[in-house]
Structure formats: C-alpha cells, structure tokens
Scaffold this motif. Structure first.
Motif, short mmCIF file in Angstrom:
data_model
loop_
_atom_site.label_atom_id
_atom_site.label_comp_id
_atom_site.label_asym_id
_atom_site.label_seq_id
_atom_site.Cartn_x
_atom_site.Cartn_y
_atom_site.Cartn_z
N LYS A 306 0.86 -1.19 0.00
CA LYS A 306 0.00 0.00 0.00
C LYS A 306 0.90 1.23 0.00
O LYS A 306 2.11 1.14 0.19
N LEU A 307 0.30 2.41 -0.17
CA LEU A 307 1.10 3.63 -0.30
C LEU A 307 2.08 3.81 0.84
O LEU A 307 3.28 4.02 0.63
N GLN A 308 1.62 3.74 2.09
CA GLN A 308 2.50 4.07 3.22
C GLN A 308 3.62 3.05 3.39
O GLN A 308 4.74 3.41 3.76
N ASP A 309 3.34 1.77 3.08
CA ASP A 309 4.40 0.75 3.14
C ASP A 309 5.47 1.06 2.10
O ASP A 309 6.67 1.00 2.37
N GLY A 310 5.01 1.39 0.88
CA GLY A 310 5.95 1.72 -0.19
C GLY A 310 6.73 2.98 0.10
O GLY A 310 7.93 3.06 -0.18
N LEU A 311 6.05 3.98 0.68
CA LEU A 311 6.73 5.24 1.01
C LEU A 311 7.86 5.01 2.00
O LEU A 311 8.94 5.59 1.85
N LYS A 312 7.61 4.19 3.01
CA LYS A 312 8.67 3.89 3.99
C LYS A 312 9.93 3.36 3.29
O LYS A 312 11.05 3.80 3.56
N GLU A 313 9.72 2.40 2.38
CA GLU A 313 10.84 1.81 1.64
C GLU A 313 11.52 2.85 0.74
O GLU A 313 12.75 2.95 0.69
N ALA A 314 10.69 3.60 -0.01
CA ALA A 314 11.23 4.57 -0.97
C ALA A 314 12.00 5.69 -0.26
O ALA A 314 13.09 6.08 -0.69
N LEU A 315 11.44 6.19 0.83
CA LEU A 315 12.09 7.31 1.53
C LEU A 315 13.39 6.88 2.18
O LEU A 315 14.36 7.65 2.23
N LYS A 316 13.43 5.65 2.65
CA LYS A 316 14.69 5.12 3.20
C LYS A 316 15.75 5.09 2.09
O LYS A 316 16.90 5.49 2.30
N TRP A 317 15.34 4.65 0.90
CA TRP A 317 16.28 4.60 -0.22
C TRP A 317 16.76 6.01 -0.58
O TRP A 317 17.96 6.23 -0.78
N TYR A 318 15.83 6.96 -0.66
CA TYR A 318 16.22 8.34 -1.01
C TYR A 318 17.16 8.92 0.03
O TYR A 318 18.15 9.58 -0.29
N TRP A 319 16.85 8.69 1.29
CA TRP A 319 17.69 9.24 2.35
C TRP A 319 19.11 8.68 2.28
O TRP A 319 20.10 9.40 2.42
N GLU A 320 19.21 7.38 2.02
CA GLU A 320 20.52 6.73 2.01
C GLU A 320 21.32 7.02 0.74
O GLU A 320 22.55 7.04 0.75
N ASN A 321 20.61 7.28 -0.37
CA ASN A 321 21.31 7.41 -1.64
C ASN A 321 21.43 8.83 -2.17
O ASN A 321 22.31 9.11 -3.00
N LEU A 322 20.54 9.72 -1.73
CA LEU A 322 20.52 11.04 -2.35
C LEU A 322 20.71 12.20 -1.38
O LEU A 322 20.71 13.36 -1.80
N LYS A 323 20.86 11.91 -0.10
CA LYS A 323 21.00 13.00 0.88
C LYS A 323 22.32 13.71 0.68
O LYS A 323 23.34 13.08 0.53
#
Length: 323
Positions: A306-323
C-alpha cells in the motif's frame, strides 16, 4: 539455456528495477536505452554480470530495435517519453518516441517471433472519464498529447495481436514511485520531487488546492504485474490491458503529510517546512483510482505494498542514496 528478455528503457526508473529483478531470477536480460531520461548509474552494478547486456540505442531506429531483440523470448517495453507537461511543450518528440518507437518495437517483436510483448500503458488513457474507480473498458477522451500516444499504443498492440498473432499485454500504470526514480529535471514525478525539496528544507509546491487524488503505486507491485503478464498461461488473460495500481487513492495533501512525517524521523527540522500551493496544471485529471479486479481475476495479481508501506521503503532509499 536461460530465457532472454529485452527490457526497453532499461536504464530508467521502472526499467532498471525490472532489469535488476529478472537478473536476480536468473534470466538473461538485454537492456536497450538511449539514456535520454535513463541513467547508467541505475544499471552500472549489472554490467559485470554475464547474463546482462546493455545496448545504447534509440527505439526510433528500427535496425537498433531488431539488433537488440535478437534471440529474445520476451519484451518488456518501458521506453517512452513520460510526462503530460513535456508532451504539451513538445508534442512532436513525444509522438516520435511513444508512437513511432513503439511501432518499431512491435515490428521487431513480430519479426523475431517473441513469445510475448508486455508494454507500459498509462492511466492517462482514461482522459476525461469521471467514473471512479477506473475500469479497463471504460475510457474517456484524452486530455494531453501524452495520453493520445499511450492510447495509440493500445490500438497498435491490438492490431498486431489480431493481424499477426503477436501476444501482447498492456499495463496501465498508475503513478508509480519507488527507488531509483529521478528527482531531478523539469518533469520529475511528484514524490521524488517533494522528497528532495523536503530534504533540502525547501517548500514543495502543490498544483491546486491539494485535494486532487491519485492511486500511487509502489515499484514492487509493478514488477509483480510485469512478471505475471509475461508468464501467464491463461489464454483469457492475453491480448488485453490491465490497470497496474493498488486500488486506493490518496490526495496530494495526504501524500505530503505522509512524506513529511516519515522524513521527520530522519531530520526533525523537516516537520517545520511549509507547503506552497500553486495553480492547477494543464492536462491534469482531478482524481484517479483504479479497479484492480481484472488483474486479480485473470493474472492472480496481489499487490503487496500500500502507499505508506511503499513510502517507507522509498524514503529510506532516497535518504541513504541522495541526501
């Protein structure tokens, strides 16, 4: 020998995730991309794998398509110029890539006698239809050049199925998001764009009052649909189109709230970033919500995120890779 898949647009967001997934499943994968919107950093880690081949080339060139598809069993066609605003600003290039390029790939697939041609269709095909949820056989008039090109893809695919016996399945993607989605550029999708702005403590701009809603779909659900469409042996499931979504809708205001809340776990100052509201965007539909009953019934589709499950995964990826 392992079966071979051609993934067009394979260095892009969805394509690179598909390349990675199918290499992991021990297929041989050919990635065709002209790097106009795709990036080598999405696939660099795959280059050392003997089962992976990268072809830099453009689907607007038929010979390139024919070369890339040699020996392939399946095609997952993701290559396209996305974005409604881009197509409004430059309808000719969008048409060249999305229609002429698509036709080249169909011809190459027909001539190579591939088992199946699965392609990225679009929820934009529903156009001005106001009925919710969106059901595959009820569409309206297109609202942008992009929407026209994606509908033409469906018409061409049907003709190639009926005339040449090429098995085709179209996947109408609804607002896909997730790892590797590019936050940069004028036509960045809303989720990565908002995420990058919040991480930089900049105010994101919502088009309109924030009450427009979308069926945001996490990348892993899309991968599942591509695999099911590619491998199904249900004859009733072939030569048609499917909504590729979650079957749930979220307003832009809700979306921003979720992103802000989740990112605040990494940086509490993000909780204080204000949101700005701008004018509505030309060609945008107010609400989008998919019925996924057809995909469940004919393909056995079962979206895991669902959206919030996917967001958790996606935001973790963005934080780790693009910060």
């Amino acid at each position: 020998m392992a079966q071979k898949i051609l993934i067009t647009g394979g260095a892009g967001f969805i394509g690179s995730n598909l390349c990675e997934y199918f290499i992991g499943k021990e297929y041989r994968v050919v990635c065709l991309d002209n790097l106009a919107t795709g990036h080598m950093h999405n696939i660099n880690h795959l280059l050392k794998n003997d089962a992976f081949t990268f072809v830099e080339g453009d689907i607007r060139d038929l010979e390139t398509c024919k070369k890339a598809i040699e020996g392939c069993d399946y095609v997952l066609h993701q290559a396209a110029l996305g974005s409604v605003p881009r197509s409004i600003n430059d309808p000719i290039t969008s048409n060249d890539v999305n229609v002429s390029g698509f036709l080249n790939m169909l011809v190459a697939a027909r001539d190579e006698k591939v088992k199946r041609f699965v392609y990225a269709a679009s929820s934009s095909t529903y156009g001005d239809s106001e009925s919710l949820p969106k059901v595959e056989d009820k569409i309206g008039k297109p609202l942008s050049p992009y929407a026209i090109t994606k509908y033409v893809n469906e018409l061409y695919a049907e003709i190639f199925s009926n005339t040449y016996g090429l098995q085709t399945i179209g996947l109408r993607y609804f607002n896909v998001f997730g790892r590797k989605q590019d936050p940069k550029g004028a036509y960045a999708a809303v989720i990565p764009k908002f995420v990058m702005q919040f991480m930089a403590h900049e105010s994101p701009v919502i088009n309109g009052d924030g009450n427009y809603s979308r069926d945001f779909t996490y990348i892993d659900n899309v991968i599942q649909m591509n695999e099911l469409a590619m491998l199904t042996d249900n004859e009733a499931a072939i030569n048609t189109v499917y909504n590729t979504a979650v079957g749930d809708r979220t307003t832009l205001n809700q979306l921003v709230g979720y992103i802000k809340e989740e990112l605040s776990n990494y940086d509490s100052a993000i909780g204080d970033v204000e949101v700005i509201y701008g004018p509505n965007r030309a060609g945008d539909i107010p609400h989008s919500l998919a019925s996924i009953d057809k995909a469940k019934e004919l393909l056995g589709y079962d979206p895991k995120f669902k959206l919030q499950d996917g967001l958790k995964e996606a935001l973790k990826w963005y934080w780790e890779n693009l910060k």
